[in-house]
Enzyme design. Structure first.
Site, PDB file in Angstrom:
ATOM      1  N   ARG A 139     101.240  39.690  34.432  1.00 54.20           N
ATOM      2  CA  ARG A 139     101.020  38.459  33.674  1.00 54.20           C
ATOM      3  C   ARG A 139      99.623  37.883  33.898  1.00 54.20           C
ATOM      4  NH1 ARG A 139     105.945  34.930  35.495  1.00 54.20           N
ATOM      5  NH2 ARG A 139     104.736  33.287  34.454  1.00 54.20           N
TER       6      ARG A 139
ATOM      7  N   GLY B  98     102.008  37.193  49.272  1.00 54.47           N
ATOM      8  CA  GLY B  98     100.566  37.081  49.060  1.00 54.47           C
ATOM      9  C   GLY B  98     100.182  36.183  47.914  1.00 54.47           C
TER      10      GLY B  98
ATOM     11  N   ARG C 191      41.790  25.160  37.354  1.00 53.41           N
ATOM     12  CA  ARG C 191      41.907  24.927  35.922  1.00 53.41           C
ATOM     13  C   ARG C 191      40.503  24.782  35.350  1.00 53.41           C
ATOM     14  NH1 ARG C 191      44.684  19.120  37.002  1.00 53.41           N
ATOM     15  NH2 ARG C 191      42.802  17.869  37.311  1.00 53.41           N
TER      16      ARG C 191
END
Length: 459
Positions: free
Chosen positions: A36, A123, A442
């Site tokens: 399932r 389990g 830059r």
């Protein structure tokens, strides 16, 4: 057919019942197909709070220090064996699924010459507490020496559960499957969880006596209770403890049960949850006192949080350690290996991985820090990233104490920014920067007057 008074083991942490000093073994049944679940993963390995259900159960068993632990498997044996490979668990195999009694019998050889008490668990029923297991063993060793102790519960809807008919002392008069029960028996609210405690000297001899004369042609473990001879007893647990998982919907239900109880625990221990129902913990989340957790926070495995930390809304944290007084988020992501120092700040839309932030360091906005160390009091500006991966290997970046990294900078690792250094906004840093230096990477700004208006006039 009187029913026994309810016996519910205490919930308080570490409030365990004093039990017999007899050796203990556990048999965990995990041979079901789990069809399932519609999954290639073994049913008992689906996680609750980030840990496989089977490992939740084994961790609870560890509190009792059993001498032997046997997991009975069927399909998916290789998956179970991989998960328990580094433990003292023995795996036994049920080649054909012929019922729970047959499954327990497969543990015979694995237990060998063991002599003592045996607790039988499932389990896919992962929330059973150590206190409840101990209560079962304690009842087994009381002076009236019941043949077996069955764990009962009273669900909100008894539905098709098997019923337990017991007297006022908890001695079982009858156990009956729902389909075989009459109207009076179906009105009984005490149900059978399937969990059981029994002495090793009785278990396998009793299993040899049960038959499979039933609609399914299977050997049912509960049948040993009603065999002629000594009486068995029942104790009760809360229904949430014995909630089983056979589908994704039931898995979500068990997760919800676990999370609800954990939220209550952390608030009781001094944590403020602004919207408790929106917080999700892992099985090993550790939180200090006076921690504040805002709505919609998720904790994955491996998180430790010190006192006075604030976790702002919509943050995701796993594999991380957060120091005292730190502030995280909103919308922060801390990944494996993140270590956040005391009074440090990790702000909105910041991701930290395999990195250390020193005391008082700040990474406040829209940044990625990976494989790096940020020194005490350093400030990492908005939009900064550590470029830690060259396509083949990972490299580290070091940002010194008191350093300032301007917004939208990229630190191309391996690189070292010295103590007190300043990296100007928009820099792409590929070489080390000395302490107290200014790094500016830059081109110079160029301004052309009236250019924009001329461009628009051409359109």
């Amino acid at each position: 057919m009187a029913q026994m008074p309810r016996f519910v083991p205490p919930f308080q942490k570490d409030a365990y019942i004093v039990i017999s000093t007899r050796p203990l073994a556990a048999i965990v049944l995990a041979a079901g197909q789990g069809t399932r679940m519609k999954s290639a993963k073994h049913k008992v390995l689906h996680p609750v709070a980030g840990r496989p259900m089977l490992l939740h159960l084994l961790a609870s068993l560890d509190v009792l220090k059993p001498e032997r632990r046997v997991v009975v498997v069927g399909a998916g044996r290789d998956q179970i064996e991989r998960v328990v490979a580094d433990t003292d668990v023995t795996v036994a195999v049920q080649e054909k699924q012929l019922g729970t009694g047959h499954a327990v019998a497969q543990a015979h050889d694995a237990l060998g010459s063991f002599a003592g008490d045996i607790i039988i668990l499932y389990g896919d029923v992962p929330l059973v507490r150590p206190q409840t297991m101990e209560a079962m063993i304690a009842r087994l060793n009381q002076s009236d020496q019941p043949r077996a102790v069955v764990l009962g519960f009273r669900p909100a809807d008894a539905a098709a559960y098997g019923r337990i008919i017991a007297d006022g002392d908890g001695i079982i008069e009858k156990m009956v499957e729902y389909k075989d029960a009459d109207a009076v028996e179906r009105a009984v609210t005490l149900c059978n969880s399937g969990l059981m405690a029994i002495r090793s000297t009785d278990l396998f001899a009793l299993l040899d006596r049960i038959g499979n004369d039933n609609a399914a042609g299977e050997y049912y473990l509960p049948d040993i209770v009603m065999l002629p001879g000594a009486a068995s007893a029942v104790i009760e647990a809360e229904a949430w403890e014995v909630a089983g998982v056979n589908s994704r919907a039931e898995l979500a239900g068990v997760e919800a049960l676990w999370q609800a109880r954990r939220r209550t625990e952390v608030m009781r221990d001094g944590v403020t949850l602004i919207a408790p129902e929106t917080i999700f913990f892992s099985h090993d989340t550790v939180l200090g006192r006076d921690v504040v957790v805002e709505p919609n926070v998720v904790f994955g495995p491996g998180v430790t949080i010190a006192d006075e930390v604030t976790i702002h809304a919509f943050s995701h944290i796993e594999g991380a350690a957060i120091g005292k007084g730190a502030k995280i988020g909103p919308y922060a992501r801390l990944r494996l290996g993140a270590t956040i120092g005391s009074k440090a700040k990790v702000g909105n839309f910041v991701e930290i991985k395999e990195s250390e932030l020193g005391e008082g360091a700040k990474v406040s906005h829209l940044s990625y820090v990976g494989d790096a160390r940020v020194g005490e009091g350093a400030n990492v500006g908005a939009g900064t990233i550590t470029c830690n991966y060259d396509g083949f290997r990972k490299h580290r970046a070091e940002i010194g104490a008191g350093a300032f990294i301007g917004s939208n900078s990229a630190l191309v690792a391996p690189v070292n920014i010295g103590n007190g250094a300043i990296v100007a906004a928009g820099s792409v840093v590929t070489q080390n920067v000395p302490a107290d230096a200014l790094c500016l990477v830059r081109p110079p700004q160029e301004v052309k007057p009236a250019w924009a208006q001329q461009f628009r006039d051409q359109a």
